[in-house]
Design a protein around this motif. Structure first.
Motif, PDB file in Angstrom:
ATOM      1  N   ASP A  85       0.806  -1.217   0.000  1.00 44.74           N
ATOM      2  CA  ASP A  85       0.000   0.000   0.000  1.00 44.74           C
ATOM      3  C   ASP A  85       0.840   1.268   0.000  1.00 44.74           C
ATOM      4  O   ASP A  85       0.324   2.364  -0.147  1.00 44.74           O
ATOM      5  CB  ASP A  85      -0.997   0.013   1.162  1.00 44.74           C
ATOM      6  N   ARG A  86       2.183   1.140   0.192  1.00 43.40           N
ATOM      7  CA  ARG A  86       3.054   2.306   0.044  1.00 43.40           C
ATOM      8  C   ARG A  86       3.158   2.690  -1.428  1.00 43.40           C
ATOM      9  O   ARG A  86       3.356   3.848  -1.781  1.00 43.40           O
ATOM     10  CB  ARG A  86       4.460   2.033   0.593  1.00 43.40           C
ATOM     11  N   SER A  87       3.071   1.669  -2.305  1.00 42.18           N
ATOM     12  CA  SER A  87       3.160   1.944  -3.732  1.00 42.18           C
ATOM     13  C   SER A  87       1.867   2.568  -4.236  1.00 42.18           C
ATOM     14  O   SER A  87       1.875   3.539  -4.977  1.00 42.18           O
ATOM     15  CB  SER A  87       3.460   0.660  -4.506  1.00 42.18           C
ATOM     16  N   THR A  88       0.734   1.995  -3.820  1.00 39.56           N
ATOM     17  CA  THR A  88      -0.548   2.533  -4.262  1.00 39.56           C
ATOM     18  C   THR A  88      -1.682   1.980  -3.422  1.00 39.56           C
ATOM     19  O   THR A  88      -1.626   0.835  -2.966  1.00 39.56           O
ATOM     20  CB  THR A  88      -0.807   2.203  -5.743  1.00 39.56           C
ATOM     21  N   ARG A  89      -2.721   2.794  -3.242  1.00 42.24           N
ATOM     22  CA  ARG A  89      -3.939   2.333  -2.591  1.00 42.24           C
ATOM     23  C   ARG A  89      -5.112   2.468  -3.561  1.00 42.24           C
ATOM     24  O   ARG A  89      -6.248   2.657  -3.168  1.00 42.24           O
ATOM     25  CB  ARG A  89      -4.195   3.133  -1.316  1.00 42.24           C
ATOM     26  N   ASP A  90      -4.775   2.384  -4.853  1.00 40.73           N
ATOM     27  CA  ASP A  90      -5.768   2.414  -5.908  1.00 40.73           C
ATOM     28  C   ASP A  90      -5.573   1.163  -6.764  1.00 40.73           C
ATOM     29  O   ASP A  90      -4.468   0.900  -7.246  1.00 40.73           O
ATOM     30  CB  ASP A  90      -5.598   3.670  -6.765  1.00 40.73           C
ATOM     31  N   GLU A  91      -6.632   0.367  -6.958  1.00 41.04           N
ATOM     32  CA  GLU A  91      -6.500  -0.934  -7.616  1.00 41.04           C
ATOM     33  C   GLU A  91      -6.030  -0.832  -9.059  1.00 41.04           C
ATOM     34  O   GLU A  91      -5.203  -1.633  -9.524  1.00 41.04           O
ATOM     35  CB  GLU A  91      -7.825  -1.718  -7.535  1.00 41.04           C
ATOM     36  N   VAL A  92      -6.530   0.178  -9.805  1.00 34.13           N
ATOM     37  CA  VAL A  92      -6.138   0.325 -11.207  1.00 34.13           C
ATOM     38  C   VAL A  92      -4.646   0.654 -11.308  1.00 34.13           C
ATOM     39  O   VAL A  92      -3.917   0.092 -12.129  1.00 34.13           O
ATOM     40  CB  VAL A  92      -6.977   1.425 -11.893  1.00 34.13           C
ATOM     41  N   THR A  93      -4.198   1.571 -10.452  1.00 31.03           N
ATOM     42  CA  THR A  93      -2.785   1.954 -10.456  1.00 31.03           C
ATOM     43  C   THR A  93      -1.899   0.750 -10.122  1.00 31.03           C
ATOM     44  O   THR A  93      -0.839   0.543 -10.722  1.00 31.03           O
ATOM     45  CB  THR A  93      -2.536   3.082  -9.445  1.00 31.03           C
ATOM     46  N   TRP A  94      -2.353  -0.065  -9.151  1.00 32.38           N
ATOM     47  CA  TRP A  94      -1.544  -1.221  -8.762  1.00 32.38           C
ATOM     48  C   TRP A  94      -1.406  -2.225  -9.909  1.00 32.38           C
ATOM     49  O   TRP A  94      -0.303  -2.674 -10.225  1.00 32.38           O
ATOM     50  CB  TRP A  94      -2.131  -1.925  -7.538  1.00 32.38           C
ATOM     51  N   PHE A  95      -2.520  -2.598 -10.558  1.00 33.46           N
ATOM     52  CA  PHE A  95      -2.449  -3.577 -11.646  1.00 33.46           C
ATOM     53  C   PHE A  95      -1.592  -3.049 -12.802  1.00 33.46           C
ATOM     54  O   PHE A  95      -0.858  -3.804 -13.442  1.00 33.46           O
ATOM     55  CB  PHE A  95      -3.861  -3.929 -12.145  1.00 33.46           C
ATOM     56  N   THR A  96      -1.685  -1.740 -13.079  1.00 31.98           N
ATOM     57  CA  THR A  96      -0.856  -1.144 -14.132  1.00 31.98           C
ATOM     58  C   THR A  96       0.622  -1.297 -13.798  1.00 31.98           C
ATOM     59  O   THR A  96       1.432  -1.707 -14.644  1.00 31.98           O
ATOM     60  CB  THR A  96      -1.193   0.352 -14.294  1.00 31.98           C
ATOM     61  N   PHE A  97       0.957  -0.985 -12.545  1.00 34.24           N
ATOM     62  CA  PHE A  97       2.361  -1.052 -12.126  1.00 34.24           C
ATOM     63  C   PHE A  97       2.848  -2.503 -12.051  1.00 34.24           C
ATOM     64  O   PHE A  97       3.958  -2.834 -12.491  1.00 34.24           O
ATOM     65  CB  PHE A  97       2.512  -0.368 -10.761  1.00 34.24           C
ATOM     66  N   ALA A  98       1.995  -3.407 -11.508  1.00 32.40           N
ATOM     67  CA  ALA A  98       2.382  -4.817 -11.373  1.00 32.40           C
ATOM     68  C   ALA A  98       2.630  -5.458 -12.738  1.00 32.40           C
ATOM     69  O   ALA A  98       3.592  -6.212 -12.924  1.00 32.40           O
ATOM     70  CB  ALA A  98       1.290  -5.578 -10.623  1.00 32.40           C
ATOM     71  N   LEU A 100       3.633  -3.927 -15.377  1.00 32.53           N
ATOM     72  CA  LEU A 100       4.898  -3.401 -15.881  1.00 32.53           C
ATOM     73  C   LEU A 100       6.072  -4.199 -15.311  1.00 32.53           C
ATOM     74  O   LEU A 100       7.015  -4.549 -16.044  1.00 32.53           O
ATOM     75  CB  LEU A 100       5.045  -1.910 -15.519  1.00 32.53           C
ATOM     76  N   LEU A 101       6.013  -4.525 -13.995  1.00 33.16           N
ATOM     77  CA  LEU A 101       7.083  -5.294 -13.361  1.00 33.16           C
ATOM     78  C   LEU A 101       7.211  -6.668 -14.013  1.00 33.16           C
ATOM     79  O   LEU A 101       8.325  -7.151 -14.261  1.00 33.16           O
ATOM     80  CB  LEU A 101       6.812  -5.443 -11.856  1.00 33.16           C
ATOM     81  N   ILE A 102       6.066  -7.286 -14.293  1.00 37.23           N
ATOM     82  CA  ILE A 102       6.081  -8.619 -14.927  1.00 37.23           C
ATOM     83  C   ILE A 102       6.659  -8.524 -16.340  1.00 37.23           C
ATOM     84  O   ILE A 102       7.510  -9.325 -16.745  1.00 37.23           O
ATOM     85  CB  ILE A 102       4.658  -9.211 -14.967  1.00 37.23           C
ATOM     86  N   GLU A 103       6.178  -7.532 -17.090  1.00 37.60           N
ATOM     87  CA  GLU A 103       6.621  -7.358 -18.480  1.00 37.60           C
ATOM     88  C   GLU A 103       8.133  -7.140 -18.572  1.00 37.60           C
ATOM     89  O   GLU A 103       8.802  -7.701 -19.453  1.00 37.60           O
ATOM     90  CB  GLU A 103       5.885  -6.170 -19.104  1.00 37.60           C
ATOM     91  N   LYS A 104       8.685  -6.350 -17.651  1.00 34.79           N
ATOM     92  CA  LYS A 104      10.110  -6.024 -17.703  1.00 34.79           C
ATOM     93  C   LYS A 104      10.964  -6.998 -16.900  1.00 34.79           C
ATOM     94  O   LYS A 104      12.192  -6.855 -16.829  1.00 34.79           O
ATOM     95  CB  LYS A 104      10.337  -4.593 -17.189  1.00 34.79           C
ATOM     96  N   THR A 120       0.611 -17.180 -10.315  1.00 37.91           N
ATOM     97  CA  THR A 120      -0.786 -16.769 -10.480  1.00 37.91           C
ATOM     98  C   THR A 120      -1.455 -16.462  -9.154  1.00 37.91           C
ATOM     99  O   THR A 120      -2.167 -15.453  -9.010  1.00 37.91           O
ATOM    100  CB  THR A 120      -1.586 -17.867 -11.204  1.00 37.91           C
ATOM    101  N   ASP A 121      -1.253 -17.321  -8.150  1.00 39.53           N
ATOM    102  CA  ASP A 121      -1.892 -17.113  -6.847  1.00 39.53           C
ATOM    103  C   ASP A 121      -1.376 -15.840  -6.176  1.00 39.53           C
ATOM    104  O   ASP A 121      -2.152 -15.090  -5.574  1.00 39.53           O
ATOM    105  CB  ASP A 121      -1.645 -18.325  -5.939  1.00 39.53           C
ATOM    106  N   THR A 122      -0.054 -15.615  -6.274  1.00 33.81           N
ATOM    107  CA  THR A 122       0.538 -14.410  -5.669  1.00 33.81           C
ATOM    108  C   THR A 122       0.004 -13.155  -6.347  1.00 33.81           C
ATOM    109  O   THR A 122      -0.337 -12.161  -5.691  1.00 33.81           O
ATOM    110  CB  THR A 122       2.074 -14.447  -5.779  1.00 33.81           C
ATOM    111  N   TYR A 123      -0.069 -13.197  -7.673  1.00 35.26           N
ATOM    112  CA  TYR A 123      -0.574 -12.048  -8.433  1.00 35.26           C
ATOM    113  C   TYR A 123      -2.023 -11.753  -8.050  1.00 35.26           C
ATOM    114  O   TYR A 123      -2.407 -10.601  -7.838  1.00 35.26           O
ATOM    115  CB  TYR A 123      -0.477 -12.343  -9.931  1.00 35.26           C
TER     116      TYR A 123
END
Length: 578
Positions: A85-98, A100-104, A120-123
């Motif tokens: 929740d330090r990174s984001t407390r907005d679900e859309v922002t989190w999935f966008t950022f997550a 990106l981490l997977i892609e890179k 999959t379970d962790t995601y």
């Protein structure tokens, strides 16, 4: 699986507010650095400003945006958060950022523990956490807002800083600060006596009465003088009263027990009666108009400016034999640009006589139109006209938006009034520009006839023209007059409304003994025009002097003449005139 070997760790820190139950950014940073040392990799800090909400998008959070950019550029291949929740407390922002981490192929560490988003379970679990966190944030925000509303309604202070004259008691209820209330009453007394807000601030400062800010703030404050550009640093405890601060106190409805809050008005302890408050506020306009004083006619008001960039205002004091234009920077008391005042009647006369009685302007207009490419000017002005009409559409949209906000209680009636005043002012300014350009286009569409009309109009002006007509004529043709002061001379630049006509310059001796146009053709002293010739007085008798005798006496040391010629020469060189 990660695509790359970890070489650079991005440490992101954020807290919404300084709360007791939060881990500080300093601790978050220390833990991130500790992880980098454990992994034996370099690190880059991304420290969001304190108070940044986790509900904001990536674009609204500069450091998270920078971290994302660095991930895209392959500068960062591992990321540390103290918690998700330090990174984001907005679900859309989190999935966008997550994603990106997977892609890179970027590794994610949460409080030192590796989080495998490829699982999959962790995601899915991280997604649930983001949704729950977002829901909690929204519910918490509403609960806080409702709670603050109830507290305000019950008379408890919810503002971080209360208005001057008020304080919190031990239970955080709003009470009158009697020490400050006495100052408030003194301000109201002076205001009702006809003393303006700026002069009231001077009195308070002279008496050593501290502002609320000076009493409570700690540390230093750095300011930049808008005129000189000098940067100064001083203790916050030395900050003094200003006219605006005084005005805010006088207009504050808390003083009569009315506290505006979220579109409603709650009761607070009153410092004075409604009738007295209203009487003082009604009198503010009288203070600005300086009742009982004669209103003077300032021919160049609104177009006269000092070289420092400030407007010049007229001042007349019969008892002190004062009648001049002065730079408005002097009104700020401590930030004067230092330029001297200029004799008002003499400057008015020089401008009127030089351009409208001596027909200098009509000659300039004739020469200007003889050398003008009319078709090109019409095209250029048409483009400007189109841009200005688009501005009108934008301004009108702002007007509608402000009214909509007011009807939905997003802004108060007072804020709406302020917005509408600004919008009306902006619209009037643009409409004036539109009318000017339309007139210019009409002029160029029939240039020969128009030039003859302007010259004919200018040639009709005469010495018996009334003040009102002079004012109208000058403001019609002259856009602005800029006054600089050098070597005991005023260097005056005149810009005209006539499109693309060159500015006109004059060098005027401080006492208006003479003035000179820099663009002289012969020897410099031949360009000098005597304006304020003073005859000799010897043993009580007036001895008339010819122009030549007067100039010889003025230039006795020849130093004054030398300065005048040098100023004209410098001005010519700066304008590339030989």
């Amino acid at each position: 699986m990660l695509n790359n070997v970890i070489t650079m760790l991005g440490i992101y820190t954020r807290i919404s507010k300084d709360r007791d139950n939060q881990v500080s950014t300093e601790v978050q940073k220390e833990l991130g650095v500790k992880l980098a040392k454990k992994l034996n990799v370099a690190y880059q800090l991304y420290e969001e400003a304190k108070g940044t909400s986790g509900g904001k998008s990536i674009e609204e959070r500069p450091q998270l945006q920078k971290l994302e950019d660095d991930i895209y550029d392959d500068k960062i291949n591992s990321v540390y958060f103290y918690s998700q929740d330090r990174s984001t407390r907005d679900e859309v922002t989190w999935f966008t950022f997550a994603n990106l981490l997977i892609e890179k192929g970027v590794a994610l560490y949460e409080n030192g523990n590796l989080v495998d988003l490829n699982d999959t379970d962790t995601y899915m679990l991280s997604g649930f956490k983001a949704i729950i966190s977002a829901s909690f944030r929204k519910k918490t925000g509403k609960r806080i807002k409702d709670s603050l509303y109830k507290l305000a309604k019950s008379g408890i202070a919810t503002n971080p800083v209360l208005p001057y004259g008020y304080k919190k008691d031990d239970k955080k209820y709003i009470v009158v600060d009697e020490e400050e209330a006495e100052i408030v009453r003194l301000i109201f007394k002076w205001s009702l006596e006809g003393i303006g807000s700026t002069k009231i601030s001077y009195r308070l400062n002279d008496k050593g009465i501290k502002t609320r800010y000076a009493k409570t703030a700690k540390g230093t404050i750095t300011t930049k003088n808008k005129i000189s550009g000098i940067i100064t640093t001083k203790d916050k405890s030395t900050v003094q009263w200003s006219g605006q601060t005084v005005l805010q106190i006088i207009k504050n409805t808390w003083l009569i027990g009315q506290r505006p809050y979220q579109g409603e008005v709650f009761e607070v302890p009153a410092i004075m009666s409604v009738e007295y408050w209203q009487k003082v506020n009604d009198n503010l306009q009288n203070n600005r108009l300086a009742p009982g004083k004669k209103t003077h006619q300032y021919l160049l008001k609104g177009i006269l400016k000092c070289a420092c960039g400030c407007n010049m205002y007229g001042k007349n004091n019969v008892s002190k034999a004062e009648d001049y234009y002065s730079c408005s920077s002097k009104r700020t008391r401590f930030n004067s640009c230092g330029s001297p005042s200029i004799n008002r009647p003499r400057l008015d006369t020089v401008i009127w006589s030089s351009f409208f009685l001596d027909k200098s302007l009509s000659k300039m207009v004739a020469e200007h139109f003889e050398n003008t490419d009319d078709k090109a000017m019409v095209e250029e002005l048409s483009v400007k006209l189109g841009a200005l009409k688009k501005q009108i559409i934008t301004i009108e949209a702002q007007n509608d938006k402000a009214i909509t906000f007011a009807t939905k209680n997003i802004i108060s009636a007072e804020e709406l009034n302020t917005q509408l005043k600004r919008i009306r002012s902006d619209k009037n300014d643009v409409m004036t520009q539109i009318l000017n350009i339309e007139n210019q286009i009409d002029t160029y569409n029939n240039v020969l006839k128009s030039s003859d009309d302007i010259i004919s109009e200018l040639d009709e002006y005469h010495s018996s023209t009334s003040y009102n007509d002079q004012h109208l004529i000058i403001h019609k043709h002259i856009k602005e007059i800029i006054v600089d002061f050098k070597e005991s001379h005023y260097v005056v630049k005149i810009n005209f409304h006539i499109p693309n006509i060159l500015p006109y310059y004059m060098i005027i001796q401080r006492r208006f003994y003479y003035y000179v146009e820099p663009f002289f053709g012969g020897s410099p002293d031949e360009a000098i025009v005597i304006y304020n010739k003073v005859d000799k007085i010897k043993k009580g008798k007036v001895i008339p002097r010819t122009d030549g005798e007067f100039l010889n006496d003025v230039f006795k040391s020849k130093e004054v003449l030398k300065i005048t010629i040098e100023l004209a020469k410098q001005l010519n060189e700066s304008l590339n005139i030989t």
